[in-house]
Design an enzyme around this catalytic site. Sequence first.
Site, PDB file in Angstrom:
ATOM      1  CG  HIS A 551       0.390   0.148   2.834  1.00 34.94           C
ATOM      2  ND1 HIS A 551       0.683  -0.907   3.161  1.00 34.94           N
ATOM      3  CD2 HIS A 551      -0.082   1.400   3.386  1.00 34.94           C
ATOM      4  CE1 HIS A 551       1.121  -0.641   4.600  1.00 34.94           C
ATOM      5  NE2 HIS A 551       0.489   0.935   4.301  1.00 34.94           N
ATOM      6  CG  ASP A 553       2.085   5.148   4.654  1.00 38.31           C
ATOM      7  OD1 ASP A 553       1.584   3.606   4.537  1.00 38.31           O
ATOM      8  OD2 ASP A 553       3.428   4.746   5.567  1.00 38.31           O
ATOM      9  CG  HIS A 623       5.693   1.264   2.773  1.00 39.72           C
ATOM     10  ND1 HIS A 623       5.295   2.175   1.904  1.00 39.72           N
ATOM     11  CD2 HIS A 623       4.809   0.858   3.993  1.00 39.72           C
ATOM     12  CE1 HIS A 623       3.703   2.839   3.300  1.00 39.72           C
ATOM     13  NE2 HIS A 623       4.170   1.689   4.236  1.00 39.72           N
ATOM     14  NE  ARG A 633       7.662  -6.998  10.584  1.00 35.21           N
ATOM     15  CZ  ARG A 633       7.260  -5.500  10.777  1.00 35.21           C
ATOM     16  NH1 ARG A 633       6.325  -4.707  11.434  1.00 35.21           N
ATOM     17  NH2 ARG A 633       8.255  -4.644   9.684  1.00 35.21           N
TER      18      ARG A 633
END
Length: 680
Positions: A551, A553, A623, A633
């Site tokens: 996507h 931002d 990204h 994570r």
Amino acid sequence: MQYKELCVPLLLSFLHSFVHTLEPYDLLYADGIDAYYRNDFHKVVYYMELALSSFSQLRLTKVSCTLGCRQRFPFQPASAHQDLHFATAMLQRAACVRQCEEGILGAPSRHRVSEDIKSEFYRRIPYNFLQRAYFKLNQLDKAAEAAHTFFMANPEHMEVQQNLKNYQVKSDRPLIDRERRVYMDEYQTGVKLYDQEQYKQAINHFEEALKGYYRADVECRAMCGGPQKFNEYEYMDYRATLYEGIADHYIQILVCEHECVRDLSTRPARLSPIENFLPLHYDFLQFSYYRVGDHLKALECAKSYLLFHPDDLDVSENVSFYESLISDYMDPADVGPRKEAAEFVRRHRLESEILHSAAEGLGFRYNEPDFWVTGGDRQDENRVPSGSELIDVTGLLSGKKAVQKIDRELREGGPLVYDGVKLVHTSEYLNGTQRVQLDNVMTPEECEELRRVANTITLAGDGYRGKTSPHTPNEKFEGATVLKALTFGYEGRVPMKGARLFYDVSEKARHIVQSYFMLNSTLYFSYTHLVCRTALHGQQDHRNDLSHPIHADNCLLDPEANECWKEAPAYTYRDYSALLYLNGDFDGGEFVFTEMDAKTVTASIKPKCGRLVGFSSGGENPHGVKAVTKGQRCAVALWFTLDPMYRELERLQADEVIRSLDQESKGRSEELNINPKDEL
């Protein structure tokens, strides 16, 4: 155009059978998701199928009630008291629609659904849960059908693509898209037959596609009569006069109806419509009819195409040729374009005139797209009389790569501000624009401290309205804001030192990004989020999906068109983004940059404690995050804006908390006659 194909009274009597069974689809969907995480796959199938059925019936009810009441209470032309006749018809329709819908659905409030849930059904997310559930129940035919339906709207989803291949090995049933638009299938079939020079069969499919398209257009318009949206002002402060209120609401409806052209030409969950979709039906038909010897209908369809593209020289030449073929037995002037095409174009142009008039006279903002763009020169080597070849016969976009423009001077390489911070890679190494990778932004002790805070304060689905797995059902997503951390610290639920660390490291990251990219104005926080993604046990075998899909931002990424549309619901005000990682002791989870096709990886970065990735937020930097297949994570996700109007509200509140804490600390130090710096 009359909606004669839909027998409204019969349909309404059919829908009344759902009075006692139609439950709100969002509640059924939530029950299905709960069952999925309990591994109760029979209940997953039960609730998801009910949710999809309820979603479909809700739309059918709204369309049927709207069209039925419109037929029952038409506008009657009158020479006198026209305003009263108009108002009477509107009041009658309003009462009719309410009575019709409440009789079938119950109280309207039961079916008011959030935009997030609507978006998930639009993207066909329920079918992803269904395909997994059917697989677990060893119902592979149904699993394949659900997976195919989901995949048609999510062709970039690698895991479902692989699942679909596995299902097909074990099932020989043809794949069916359960949400298919029949008129699009008819059109695509017609194109294939046309390419095979099977013109008679192609004609049948193109004609059925046109009938389906015009039916869908009526339904689309019927769905536009929803409540008024107060996008540019607060509802409580709205003080419009009668005519202003009517105009505001009507313009919203008219925009929706006018842009049904885009919706009906757009394939599932895509952003870009098929270019020139409706006119191409007539273009294919004009030559197909010529090839089967029906010159009258060829002329009729060619003239219909010219309604959309009056300056098309090639089709104009075809018209002249067809007219010469029929001139011996009839006057070509008696042959006009098709009635439904003429009515459609006439209405479309009138709507356009009204919208532009509103934009000029009422201050209404509307930028009308070019709905009939052809995407390039036609291919005319086989033009009539020897043949006709069309640009882009499959209806796909031309595939020109868009270059994203940033409306400011691009610079990088400024100072890193803090001692010890290490520049690892620049934009050049990362194969992009406005990208940077840094290390040592945090110490191992700070990373460990902030992870302890994260495991205490983060809430499943935070930032995504409680959806525990907003991007993939194979991971649990948890998050928390800076203000929440400080609140927990103030209440003694986490050490204030750790809560303050979250605030401080995010501020440190902001200073670094602003300095490195050499910005001439202040960079403000737009949103700050401490996030952890945890791989779910037992759901990692043969994973091919992403932890966070590709996507951008601040714009809506459209890989097929190589475009990124800077429009709602994207966060268009975001200018820079950064990820500050807290750990690397997990499997998978690499951060990746891609080309605008959302497939070609240009850089891959493995997270570790203290590593920061910063980049500009637009379509120049698509990204995503690869699947986390083992472990947890954690990172601090940061979005920044150059516009102070879009500063993060919770950040401003957090700033106040920090100032208060600093003042308290200073006051205590002065009482004890201690230099505040000595406490450090």
